[in-house]
Write a protein that holds these residues in place. Structure first.
Motif, PDB file in Angstrom:
ATOM      1  N   MET A 109       0.805  -1.233   0.000  1.00 11.39           N
ATOM      2  CA  MET A 109       0.000   0.000   0.000  1.00 11.39           C
ATOM      3  C   MET A 109       0.837   1.282   0.000  1.00 11.39           C
ATOM      4  SD  MET A 109      -3.205  -0.394  -0.280  1.00 11.39           S
ATOM      5  CE  MET A 109      -4.501  -1.603  -0.045  1.00 11.39           C
ATOM      6  N   PRO A 110       1.814   1.417   0.915  1.00  9.93           N
ATOM      7  CA  PRO A 110       2.587   2.666   0.903  1.00  9.93           C
ATOM      8  C   PRO A 110       3.324   2.877  -0.418  1.00  9.93           C
ATOM      9  CG  PRO A 110       2.891   1.494   2.973  1.00  9.93           C
ATOM     10  CD  PRO A 110       2.174   0.552   2.054  1.00  9.93           C
ATOM     11  N   GLY A 111       3.861   1.799  -0.975  1.00 11.02           N
ATOM     12  CA  GLY A 111       4.540   1.897  -2.267  1.00 11.02           C
ATOM     13  C   GLY A 111       3.594   2.339  -3.365  1.00 11.02           C
ATOM     14  N   LEU A 112       2.410   1.737  -3.377  1.00  9.75           N
ATOM     15  CA  LEU A 112       1.414   2.093  -4.392  1.00  9.75           C
ATOM     16  C   LEU A 112       0.947   3.540  -4.215  1.00  9.75           C
ATOM     17  CD1 LEU A 112      -0.700  -1.201  -4.337  1.00  9.75           C
ATOM     18  CD2 LEU A 112       0.790  -0.422  -6.201  1.00  9.75           C
ATOM     19  N   THR A 113       0.805   3.948  -2.957  1.00 14.81           N
ATOM     20  CA  THR A 113       0.380   5.326  -2.653  1.00 14.81           C
ATOM     21  C   THR A 113       1.400   6.322  -3.205  1.00 14.81           C
ATOM     22  OG1 THR A 113      -0.699   4.530  -0.636  1.00 14.81           O
ATOM     23  CG2 THR A 113      -0.222   6.894  -0.766  1.00 14.81           C
ATOM     24  N   TYR A 130       3.673   5.698  -5.574  1.00 13.25           N
ATOM     25  CA  TYR A 130       3.775   5.513  -7.029  1.00 13.25           C
ATOM     26  C   TYR A 130       2.638   6.244  -7.768  1.00 13.25           C
ATOM     27  CZ  TYR A 130       3.921   2.883 -11.488  1.00 13.25           C
ATOM     28  OH  TYR A 130       3.995   2.530 -12.807  1.00 13.25           O
ATOM     29  N   PHE A 131       1.400   5.933  -7.409  1.00 10.07           N
ATOM     30  CA  PHE A 131       0.276   6.549  -8.123  1.00 10.07           C
ATOM     31  C   PHE A 131       0.105   8.020  -7.752  1.00 10.07           C
ATOM     32  CE2 PHE A 131      -1.020   2.005  -8.461  1.00 10.07           C
ATOM     33  CZ  PHE A 131      -1.031   1.926  -9.843  1.00 10.07           C
ATOM     34  N   GLY A 132       0.326   8.340  -6.482  1.00  9.58           N
ATOM     35  CA  GLY A 132       0.195   9.737  -6.058  1.00  9.58           C
ATOM     36  C   GLY A 132       1.173  10.647  -6.795  1.00  9.58           C
ATOM     37  N   LEU A 133       2.408  10.172  -6.926  1.00 11.33           N
ATOM     38  CA  LEU A 133       3.432  10.995  -7.583  1.00 11.33           C
ATOM     39  C   LEU A 133       3.206  11.070  -9.097  1.00 11.33           C
ATOM     40  CD1 LEU A 133       6.117  12.567  -7.185  1.00 11.33           C
ATOM     41  CD2 LEU A 133       7.297  10.449  -7.811  1.00 11.33           C
ATOM     42  N   LEU A 134       2.861   9.924  -9.693  1.00 15.49           N
ATOM     43  CA  LEU A 134       2.743   9.906 -11.157  1.00 15.49           C
ATOM     44  C   LEU A 134       1.373  10.377 -11.652  1.00 15.49           C
ATOM     45  CD1 LEU A 134       4.651   6.586 -11.961  1.00 15.49           C
ATOM     46  CD2 LEU A 134       5.532   8.924 -11.837  1.00 15.49           C
ATOM     47  N   GLU A 135       0.303  10.034 -10.928  1.00 17.21           N
ATOM     48  CA  GLU A 135      -1.042  10.332 -11.427  1.00 17.21           C
ATOM     49  C   GLU A 135      -1.641  11.607 -10.833  1.00 17.21           C
ATOM     50  OE1 GLU A 135      -2.535   8.519 -13.802  1.00 17.21           O
ATOM     51  OE2 GLU A 135      -0.847   7.130 -13.936  1.00 17.21           O
ATOM     52  N   MET A 170      -4.699  21.287  -6.558  1.00 13.13           N
ATOM     53  CA  MET A 170      -4.588  20.625  -5.260  1.00 13.13           C
ATOM     54  C   MET A 170      -5.562  19.457  -5.319  1.00 13.13           C
ATOM     55  SD  MET A 170      -5.120  22.790  -1.795  1.00 13.13           S
ATOM     56  CE  MET A 170      -3.688  23.040  -0.777  1.00 13.13           C
ATOM     57  N   GLU A 171      -5.049  18.245  -5.142  1.00 11.76           N
ATOM     58  CA  GLU A 171      -5.953  17.097  -5.296  1.00 11.76           C
ATOM     59  C   GLU A 171      -5.704  16.079  -4.195  1.00 11.76           C
ATOM     60  OE1 GLU A 171      -6.006  15.608  -9.267  1.00 11.76           O
ATOM     61  OE2 GLU A 171      -7.596  14.166  -8.861  1.00 11.76           O
ATOM     62  N   GLY A 172      -6.786  15.654  -3.564  1.00 17.39           N
ATOM     63  CA  GLY A 172      -6.688  14.628  -2.537  1.00 17.39           C
ATOM     64  C   GLY A 172      -6.880  13.248  -3.145  1.00 17.39           C
ATOM     65  N   PHE A 173      -6.337  12.250  -2.485  1.00 20.85           N
ATOM     66  CA  PHE A 173      -6.510  10.885  -3.019  1.00 20.85           C
ATOM     67  C   PHE A 173      -6.251   9.840  -1.944  1.00 20.85           C
ATOM     68  CE2 PHE A 173      -2.239   9.070  -3.204  1.00 20.85           C
ATOM     69  CZ  PHE A 173      -1.466  10.196  -2.937  1.00 20.85           C
ATOM     70  N   THR A 174      -6.826   8.671  -2.164  1.00 25.24           N
ATOM     71  CA  THR A 174      -6.415   7.475  -1.428  1.00 25.24           C
ATOM     72  C   THR A 174      -6.085   6.441  -2.498  1.00 25.24           C
ATOM     73  OG1 THR A 174      -8.674   6.654  -1.293  1.00 25.24           O
ATOM     74  CG2 THR A 174      -7.883   7.944   0.579  1.00 25.24           C
ATOM     75  N   VAL A 175      -5.253   5.491  -2.127  1.00 22.72           N
ATOM     76  CA  VAL A 175      -4.698   4.564  -3.118  1.00 22.72           C
ATOM     77  C   VAL A 175      -5.761   3.661  -3.756  1.00 22.72           C
ATOM     78  CG1 VAL A 175      -4.092   2.745  -1.461  1.00 22.72           C
ATOM     79  CG2 VAL A 175      -2.694   3.060  -3.524  1.00 22.72           C
ATOM     80  N   GLN A 176      -6.872   3.484  -3.066  1.00 20.89           N
ATOM     81  CA  GLN A 176      -7.952   2.636  -3.585  1.00 20.89           C
ATOM     82  C   GLN A 176      -8.432   3.091  -4.966  1.00 20.89           C
ATOM     83  OE1 GLN A 176      -7.704   3.666  -0.476  1.00 20.89           O
ATOM     84  NE2 GLN A 176      -7.705   1.801   0.731  1.00 20.89           N
ATOM     85  N   TRP A 220      -6.823   3.395  -7.529  1.00 22.18           N
ATOM     86  CA  TRP A 220      -6.172   2.648  -8.618  1.00 22.18           C
ATOM     87  C   TRP A 220      -6.217   1.147  -8.388  1.00 22.18           C
ATOM     88  CZ3 TRP A 220      -4.106   7.052  -6.326  1.00 22.18           C
ATOM     89  CH2 TRP A 220      -4.181   8.208  -7.108  1.00 22.18           C
ATOM     90  N   LEU A 221      -7.275   0.711  -7.723  1.00 19.94           N
ATOM     91  CA  LEU A 221      -7.459  -0.706  -7.370  1.00 19.94           C
ATOM     92  C   LEU A 221      -7.199  -1.621  -8.570  1.00 19.94           C
ATOM     93  CD1 LEU A 221      -8.325  -2.150  -4.777  1.00 19.94           C
ATOM     94  CD2 LEU A 221     -10.687  -2.044  -5.575  1.00 19.94           C
ATOM     95  N   ASN A 222      -7.644  -1.205  -9.734  1.00 23.14           N
ATOM     96  CA  ASN A 222      -7.487  -2.057 -10.920  1.00 23.14           C
ATOM     97  C   ASN A 222      -6.101  -1.935 -11.560  1.00 23.14           C
ATOM     98  OD1 ASN A 222      -7.788   0.473 -11.904  1.00 23.14           O
ATOM     99  ND2 ASN A 222      -9.386  -0.005 -13.402  1.00 23.14           N
ATOM    100  N   ARG A 223      -5.226  -1.155 -10.927  1.00 23.64           N
ATOM    101  CA  ARG A 223      -3.868  -1.033 -11.466  1.00 23.64           C
ATOM    102  C   ARG A 223      -2.802  -1.413 -10.430  1.00 23.64           C
ATOM    103  NH1 ARG A 223      -3.002   4.771 -13.906  1.00 23.64           N
ATOM    104  NH2 ARG A 223      -0.952   3.855 -14.310  1.00 23.64           N
ATOM    105  N   TYR A 224      -3.257  -2.043  -9.324  1.00 22.13           N
ATOM    106  CA  TYR A 224      -2.314  -2.422  -8.258  1.00 22.13           C
ATOM    107  C   TYR A 224      -1.170  -3.272  -8.819  1.00 22.13           C
ATOM    108  CZ  TYR A 224      -5.029  -0.802  -4.177  1.00 22.13           C
ATOM    109  OH  TYR A 224      -5.673  -0.042  -3.224  1.00 22.13           O
TER     110      TYR A 224
END
Lengths: 273, 273
Positions: free
Chosen positions: B68-72, B74-79, B211-217, B219-223
């Motif tokens: 989870m932290p890695g995905l957070t 990864y997707f947070g920085l790139l997306e 400014m955008e908030g997010f949780t890693v969920q 990108w569930l289909n891209r884990y």
């Protein structure tokens, strides 16, 4: 945007005499000449109006619906709010130059539109130009309830012209992955000490919301695309315009103050005489 | 994300006996079984670890760098930050499970990285894992000056794990069209009364900031894409990991409080014994 721009405004003028072949006598153009009946220009600070401007469409729309406010609504709604068919769009300051266009463009692309404005007359106007729901934020007993009543399922897009408490409340009515376009903050401009709001982190994180500020200059290289679309919609009657016209430069200061106080419906225009 | 998730945490466990062919004995899997040494599962609440997990890579990374932290990060920085080669990235809580990965991934894709953390030991750690600039926000005389010194030209991306005053200051150090990813707000979680900040409208509008908030969920289909990339980087030695390991379930409450207080570098892990 330079601060001085606000007071200089923009003008539509007609070229009376010309030694510049790009601006033949009779040409209408936007200028930065300020509040003067006549001025001399090399042509550098002139922007020609959209080509083939139909005779029956007022040239003053180049300052409103088919000008900066139109482009602001067009790009802000499509590129920042990323509004899509079937979504619900909220706009405040909805009877203003920009807001009234945001709502109408949202209807054109197939959205449900809710508008907030500051008088019953404005609310009535919003209904006549196709807003699905509109309310007077000054007279509703609860802004939260008014927003819920207008769209119980929440909002996908929020085009914010106002800021302040309206934003605080609307933030909690956004749907998952909602987009908030910050276009203006008229409720905040007069603050001598910056007003404060609760941190936006938790609602933005929990709902995955986006909040993005913009000025129309961002799409400078796409102005023509936007202006042509706006003109097309005006000609087709899909985009209705309403100008708040004040006659005579002498009345400019009171017109400007009135605009800030929310007196006008649509774009504030001042004629030379 | 359910609120209870925080206390239940996630576990990596090994299947001891199995009647479910999808999880043969010996299989390692993520579970939601809570703080227990043994549990019974139908397999429904188990997630198998990435296939072909190399023997020399700790399985506990499935809770951190390759979880989870890695995905957070990864997707947070790139997306959300949409960080691109050559840009400057700011991250706070930079020595934490997510922050330390944000900085390293940003380096991998060719960004300049500035990190803020709460102890000199953490700052030292950030330098060893490749941060270009790092500072202890608790000891700098001025956060604004520290940010300016680390990147005089400002920041394209800001990955915000902290919120509060850090955000207020960093907001004004963003470059035009900068992107702020709101991932967490650890400085705000303990507030009994929501703390307030100046409205963000004016800086966001003037600089065209997002400014955008997010949780890693999200990108569930891209884990799997994310996990495979993270594993690849770990194997290549491009992504360094550091686990803050506490031994024994009895020590869980103090480990949890320590995590909230900022004691750990990297992911907080608790072993059964």
């Amino acid at each position: 945007m330079k601060e001085g721009d606000i007071m200089i405004g923009a003008q539509v003028g007609r070229v009376l005499k010309s030694k510049n072949s790009a601006f033949a006598a009779g040409t209408f153009a936007l200028s930065d000449a300020g509040w003067s009946t006549h001025s001399i220009s090399s042509g550098k600070d002139l922007t020609p109006l959209l080509a083939n401007w139909p005779a029956h469409i007022p040239k003053s729309l180049a300052l409103g619906t088919i000008g900066m406010p139109g482009l602001t609504a067009y790009f802000g709604l499509l590129e920042i709010c990323c509004a899509k068919k079937g979504e619900t769009v909220l706009v405040n300051g909805a009877a203003g130059a920009v807001g009234s266009l945001v709502g109408q463009i949202a209807k054109i692309i197939g959205c449900k539109v809710v508008g907030s404005a500051g008088s019953d007359e404005k609310v009535k106007y919003l209904k006549t130009i196709g807003f699905d729901e509109a309310f007077n934020y000054k007279t509703v007993s609860s802004l939260e309830e008014a927003l819920k009543r207008a769209s119980p399922e929440g909002y996908d897009c929020f085009f914010d012209n106002v800021g302040g408490e309206f934003t605080d409340v609307a933030l909690h009515q956004m749907k998952k992955y909602g987009r908030i376009a910050l276009c203006g903050a008229i409720s905040l401009y007069n603050d001598s000490v910056p007003r404060k709001a609760p941190y936006v982190h938790v609602p933005l994180i929990m709902q995955g919301l986006r909040m993005e500020g913009f000025t129309v200059q961002r799409w400078l290289n796409r102005y023509n695309e936007g202006l042509e679309k706006l003109m097309q919609w005006v000609i087709q009657g899909k985009l209705k315009y309403h100008e708040h016209i004040t006659k005579g430069f002498d009345n400019m200061p009171s017109a400007f103050i009135g605009m800030l106080k929310g007196d006008n419906i649509g774009k504030a225009i001042i004629t030379a005489k």
